[in-house]
Design an enzyme around this catalytic site. Structure first.
Site, mmCIF file in Angstrom:
data_model
loop_
_atom_site.group_PDB
_atom_site.id
_atom_site.type_symbol
_atom_site.label_atom_id
_atom_site.label_comp_id
_atom_site.label_asym_id
_atom_site.label_seq_id
_atom_site.Cartn_x
_atom_site.Cartn_y
_atom_site.Cartn_z
ATOM 1 N N VAL A 297 0.841 -1.202 0.000
ATOM 2 C CA VAL A 297 0.000 0.000 0.000
ATOM 3 C C VAL A 297 0.874 1.250 0.000
ATOM 4 O O VAL A 297 0.699 2.161 -0.822
ATOM 5 C CB VAL A 297 -0.975 -0.024 1.204
ATOM 6 C CG1 VAL A 297 -1.604 1.342 1.433
ATOM 7 C CG2 VAL A 297 -2.046 -1.083 0.997
ATOM 8 N N GLU A 298 1.834 1.299 0.912
ATOM 9 C CA GLU A 298 2.729 2.461 1.002
ATOM 10 C C GLU A 298 3.548 2.632 -0.278
ATOM 11 O O GLU A 298 3.706 3.745 -0.790
ATOM 12 C CB GLU A 298 3.661 2.309 2.205
ATOM 13 C CG GLU A 298 4.614 3.460 2.401
ATOM 14 C CD GLU A 298 4.045 4.566 3.276
ATOM 15 O OE1 GLU A 298 4.595 5.685 3.194
ATOM 16 O OE2 GLU A 298 3.091 4.329 4.017
ATOM 17 N N SER A 299 4.063 1.538 -0.800
ATOM 18 C CA SER A 299 4.906 1.599 -1.997
ATOM 19 C C SER A 299 4.121 2.073 -3.207
ATOM 20 O O SER A 299 4.558 2.988 -3.928
ATOM 21 C CB SER A 299 5.528 0.230 -2.281
ATOM 22 O OG SER A 299 6.391 -0.152 -1.241
#
Length: 148
Positions: free
Chosen positions: A68-70
């Protein structure tokens, strides 16, 4: 370096700079393969194996949080790169909706809001075989100047 070596290292695809071979060990071990990238959409996949499992035999939630962050960071940074900026996550809220015992999952990130200073991206992770949502997350990102 000779010209042949240089050409073999060049990859014209927009996703090439996000290849796992260029990622940190941490990001590479999560396994997100970026298939499509723009400032308004990032799509990719992860082939989940027992290397991603908890001791109880299901995929560790940290794999999804990392994806998600990436994905959000890649898309948000693409959106502001022409302004000499990149985006850094300031909040990641990832919900784990279903346990998974592996297989391929699809990752799609799209912006909910893109402002001058901050962006908000929604990332959905679905099982490729069933289409069921496994996890979803929202990431708020700050647009900051590229280091000089």
């Amino acid at each position: 370096m000779n010209i042949r070596d240089a050409l073999e290292q060049f990859d014209p695809r927009p996703t090439a700079k996000y290849a796992l071979s260029k990622a940190s060990s941490f990001v590479a071990s999560a396994g997100l393969v970026v298939d499509e990238v723009s400032g308004t959409r990032v799509a990719g996949h992860i082939d989940l194996t027992d290397e991603h499992f908890t001791p109880w035999g299901v995929v560790h939630g940290g794999v999804y949080t990392t994806a998600v962050e990436s994905a959000a960071s890649i898309g948000a940074s693409e959106a502001v790169k022409d302004r000499g900026e990149f985006a850094v996550g300031v909040h990641n809220g990832t919900d784990f909706l279903r346990a998974s015992k592996g297989g391929r999952v699809d990752v799609v990130a799209e912006p909910l809001q893109q402002g001058r200073v901050q962006q908000l991206w929604l990332v959905t992770i679905t099982a490729s075989d069933s289409g069921k949502t496994i996890a979803r997350g929202q990431v708020r990102l700050q647009n900051v100047p590229l280091p000089t």
